[in-house]
Write a protein that holds these residues in place. Structure first.
Motif, mmCIF file in Angstrom:
data_model
loop_
_atom_site.group_PDB
_atom_site.id
_atom_site.type_symbol
_atom_site.label_atom_id
_atom_site.label_comp_id
_atom_site.label_asym_id
_atom_site.label_seq_id
_atom_site.Cartn_x
_atom_site.Cartn_y
_atom_site.Cartn_z
ATOM 1 N N ALA A 261 0.719 -1.123 0.086
ATOM 2 C CA ALA A 261 -0.133 -0.054 0.131
ATOM 3 C C ALA A 261 0.838 1.076 0.081
ATOM 4 C CB ALA A 261 -0.913 -0.079 1.269
ATOM 5 N N LEU A 262 1.827 1.314 0.621
ATOM 6 C CA LEU A 262 2.620 2.339 0.988
ATOM 7 C C LEU A 262 3.466 2.521 -0.577
ATOM 8 C CD1 LEU A 262 4.361 2.083 4.231
ATOM 9 C CD2 LEU A 262 2.873 3.974 3.541
ATOM 10 N N GLU A 263 3.842 1.495 -1.152
ATOM 11 C CA GLU A 263 4.525 1.318 -2.293
ATOM 12 C C GLU A 263 3.607 1.925 -3.515
ATOM 13 O OE1 GLU A 263 7.752 -2.110 -2.810
ATOM 14 O OE2 GLU A 263 5.763 -2.722 -3.163
ATOM 15 N N ASN A 264 2.504 1.744 -3.443
ATOM 16 C CA ASN A 264 1.289 2.168 -4.327
ATOM 17 C C ASN A 264 1.189 3.810 -4.131
ATOM 18 O OD1 ASN A 264 1.133 -0.221 -5.502
ATOM 19 N ND2 ASN A 264 -0.668 -0.729 -4.078
ATOM 20 N N ARG A 265 1.634 4.161 -3.210
ATOM 21 C CA ARG A 265 1.488 5.812 -2.630
ATOM 22 C C ARG A 265 2.917 6.535 -3.058
ATOM 23 N NH1 ARG A 265 -2.136 3.182 0.051
ATOM 24 N NH2 ARG A 265 -4.113 4.150 0.839
ATOM 25 N N GLY A 266 3.849 5.540 -3.574
ATOM 26 C CA GLY A 266 5.255 6.391 -3.770
ATOM 27 C C GLY A 266 6.228 6.187 -2.937
ATOM 28 N N TYR A 267 6.106 5.277 -1.787
ATOM 29 C CA TYR A 267 6.981 5.093 -1.044
ATOM 30 C C TYR A 267 8.174 4.043 -1.176
ATOM 31 C CZ TYR A 267 4.299 8.528 2.029
ATOM 32 O OH TYR A 267 3.570 9.584 2.525
ATOM 33 N N ASP A 268 9.300 4.164 -0.705
ATOM 34 C CA ASP A 268 10.220 3.222 -0.911
ATOM 35 C C ASP A 268 10.411 2.515 0.406
ATOM 36 O OD1 ASP A 268 12.480 1.512 -1.429
ATOM 37 O OD2 ASP A 268 14.096 3.335 -1.637
ATOM 38 N N VAL A 269 9.758 1.221 0.349
ATOM 39 C CA VAL A 269 9.604 0.479 1.660
ATOM 40 C C VAL A 269 10.772 -0.519 1.542
ATOM 41 C CG1 VAL A 269 7.386 0.863 2.232
ATOM 42 C CG2 VAL A 269 8.200 -1.189 0.663
ATOM 43 N N GLY A 270 11.691 -0.776 0.546
ATOM 44 C CA GLY A 270 12.676 -1.643 0.235
ATOM 45 C C GLY A 270 12.173 -3.124 0.107
ATOM 46 N N GLY A 271 11.067 -3.093 -0.537
ATOM 47 C CA GLY A 271 10.413 -4.451 -1.055
ATOM 48 C C GLY A 271 9.087 -4.785 -0.030
ATOM 49 N N ALA A 272 8.175 -5.456 -0.378
ATOM 50 C CA ALA A 272 7.058 -6.005 0.317
ATOM 51 C C ALA A 272 7.557 -7.305 0.634
ATOM 52 C CB ALA A 272 5.897 -5.710 -0.694
ATOM 53 N N ASP A 273 8.215 -7.501 1.728
ATOM 54 C CA ASP A 273 8.600 -8.636 2.029
ATOM 55 C C ASP A 273 8.048 -9.158 3.518
ATOM 56 O OD1 ASP A 273 9.996 -7.060 3.836
ATOM 57 O OD2 ASP A 273 12.150 -7.807 3.030
ATOM 58 N N GLY A 274 7.318 -8.272 3.999
ATOM 59 C CA GLY A 274 6.560 -8.523 5.340
ATOM 60 C C GLY A 274 7.529 -8.369 6.187
ATOM 61 N N LEU A 275 8.521 -7.713 6.216
ATOM 62 C CA LEU A 275 9.696 -7.507 7.308
ATOM 63 C C LEU A 275 9.845 -5.881 7.293
ATOM 64 C CD1 LEU A 275 12.386 -10.075 6.242
ATOM 65 C CD2 LEU A 275 10.354 -10.438 7.683
ATOM 66 N N PRO A 276 9.531 -5.420 8.634
ATOM 67 C CA PRO A 276 9.659 -4.014 8.687
ATOM 68 C C PRO A 276 11.001 -3.394 8.972
ATOM 69 C CG PRO A 276 8.945 -4.858 10.903
ATOM 70 C CD PRO A 276 9.118 -5.989 9.826
ATOM 71 N N GLY A 277 11.850 -3.436 7.966
ATOM 72 C CA GLY A 277 13.296 -3.064 7.796
ATOM 73 C C GLY A 277 13.060 -1.198 8.031
ATOM 74 N N PHE A 278 14.224 -0.876 7.846
ATOM 75 C CA PHE A 278 14.570 0.821 8.258
ATOM 76 C C PHE A 278 13.689 1.350 6.896
ATOM 77 C CE2 PHE A 278 18.121 0.168 5.336
ATOM 78 C CZ PHE A 278 18.136 1.332 4.577
ATOM 79 N N LYS A 279 13.752 1.038 5.865
ATOM 80 C CA LYS A 279 12.934 1.782 4.791
ATOM 81 C C LYS A 279 11.411 1.694 4.971
ATOM 82 C CE LYS A 279 16.376 1.695 1.046
ATOM 83 N NZ LYS A 279 16.608 1.173 -0.284
ATOM 84 N N THR A 280 10.982 0.591 5.547
ATOM 85 C CA THR A 280 9.505 0.593 5.953
ATOM 86 C C THR A 280 9.420 1.354 6.982
ATOM 87 O OG1 THR A 280 9.368 -1.656 4.941
ATOM 88 C CG2 THR A 280 7.570 -1.063 6.588
ATOM 89 N N ARG A 281 10.039 1.354 8.126
ATOM 90 C CA ARG A 281 9.844 2.267 9.163
ATOM 91 C C ARG A 281 10.013 3.641 9.095
ATOM 92 N NH1 ARG A 281 13.766 -1.758 11.612
ATOM 93 N NH2 ARG A 281 15.239 -0.223 11.528
ATOM 94 N N ARG A 282 10.540 4.013 8.459
ATOM 95 C CA ARG A 282 10.869 5.605 8.050
ATOM 96 C C ARG A 282 9.776 6.050 6.886
ATOM 97 N NH1 ARG A 282 16.679 6.222 4.978
ATOM 98 N NH2 ARG A 282 16.024 5.606 2.971
#
Length: 412
Positions: A365-386
């Motif tokens: 969902a964040l990727e679809n809004r233009g955010y770089d989460v580091g990949g949708a792997d289900g693991l909340p790494g630093f890119k997902t957290r920020r």
């Protein structure tokens, strides 16, 4: 008994269940075909003899109980749960029983192996407490059992894991280990992830980083403590360990400093972090040589846990296991081995229990809004957290920089 099996398979759902129970034989056949027609030609091209290859896989079948497998003909799915402790609730990873066991065991062995640790530090520049913490965390100082056949694990994962290419490299490296006489076929016992010996090296890491520290002419990470300690230090050096620098410091981050400033790609001199109001929990200033050097903000539970300013050495520790929590555990345990027992000043707050698939959905969902989460792997790494922190701030919410159930619902 036969009549009962037939009756169970009568319905559509039962038929599907029965089909799954008999699928093991075809998978076994596919595995043997893959060994003969796919893996063996590459192994031969890399200098592996037929004798070594056949001995490695004699009687080996795919272990379908291993995690992260994809059945032939199926597409990979994000699992609901994660088998590794590094991917659970952050606070649970630092249970005092676990941390205390590593630190107490490390202190005891610091005296027993003082000469070896001094030699390791002189040769590699890695402090003894860091090496001891890794040794303790990885294998309980060599006491942990390795119940799996390494070729069963690595072969299965190279054939049908979600990361087949990675494990193909590792099974070929394992064959090279046996071919070169570094270890016997019978001694190739591993964890469920295929890691070997007291440092829990994957086979490629053994070939690249294992050293002979006791002078007997071979690198033995199964039985030799000096070789184990030297190999761990050599691994860290090869991954960029900076001699003379710390791994990091626990800090207090003011409310007006965004948790979304976290990450190894947003570095600045530690003196600049201090100028923003970030201070050590001890009240001491950052050491002068560290203040002049680069550092990074780390908030592994967002605003729900302790915060840190870490150095590049933290990310060297992370290379050992690819987990922020693992690297933090090692740094924290090393400090306690060196300076005495003292837990984190910050508290790990409660976090919502989410499935890995929930977090993967949030990431998409964040990727679809233009955010770089580091990949949708289900693991909340630093890119997902920020990314979470940036989205929260943009949408008028208090930035926590950590997934929760409300956020999952809001982003659906």
């Amino acid at each position: 008994m036969r009549r009962r099996i037939i009756s169970l398979c009568a319905g559509v759902l039962a038929a599907l269940l029965c089909a799954s129970t008999v699928s093991a034989a075809p998978v076994d056949d596919q595995f043997r075909t893959w060994l003969a027609n796919d893996l063996w030609p590459e192994a031969r091209a890399k200098g592996i003899s037929k004798k070594t290859f056949d001995a490695a896989f004699a009687g080996v079948k795919p272990n379908l109980k291993l995690p992260d497998l994809v059945m032939p003909g199926q597409k990979p799915k994000t699992p609901k749960t994660q088998h590794q402790a590094e991917f659970g609730a952050p606070g649970a990873y630092f249970a005092e029983k676990t941390v205390g066991g590593v630190t107490a065991g490390g202190r005891a062995r610091a005296a027993t192996h003082a000469r070896t640790l001094a030699a390791v530090e002189q040769r590699f520049g890695v402090p003894g407490p860091v090496v001891l913490a890794i040794w303790g965390r990885e294998s309980g100082f060599g006491a942990a059992r390795m119940p799996y056949d390494a070729f069963e694990v690595l072969g299965t994962k190279a054939f049908m894991a979600t990361r087949k290419d990675m494990f193909r490299k590792e099974v070929l490296a394992a064959l090279a280990m046996v071919e070169r006489g570094a270890v016997s076929r019978g001694a190739m016992k591993s964890s469920w992830a295929g890691a070997l010996g007291q440092p829990q090296f994957l086979p490629s890491s053994f070939l690249e980083h294992a050293v002979d520290m006791d002078g007997d002419g071979r690198a033995d990470i199964w039985n030799s403590v000096p070789d184990t300690l030297g190999s761990i230090a050599n691994y860290l050096v090869h991954h960029g360990w900076q001699k003379g620098r710390d791994w990091g410091f626990e800090v207090v981050v003011p409310d007006d400093v965004s948790c979304a400033l976290e990450g190894p790609d947003i570095g600045r001199p530690i003196s600049q972090w201090a100028a923003m109001g970030i201070r050590r929990v001890s009240g001491k200033p950052f050491p002068a040589h560290e203040a002049r050097a680069g550092g990074f903000l780390l908030m592994p539970a967002g605003r729900n846990g302790p915060a840190f300013i870490v150095t590049p050495n933290f990310y060297v520790l992370k290379d050992y296991n690819m987990s922020d929590l693992y690297a933090l555990f090692i740094g924290h345990a090393a400090d306690r081995i060196a300076y005495g027992d003292k837990g984190f000043a910050g508290r790990w707050g409660p976090v919502d229990k989410l499935y890995r698939s929930d977090i993967a959905g949030l990431q998409r969902a964040l990727e679809n809004r233009g955010y770089d989460v580091g990949g949708a792997d289900g693991l909340p790494g630093f890119k997902t957290r920020r990314s979470i922190g940036h989205w929260q701030a943009k949408n008028g919410r208090a930035a926590t920089c950590f997934p929760d159930a409300g956020l999952v619902r809001a982003l659906k």
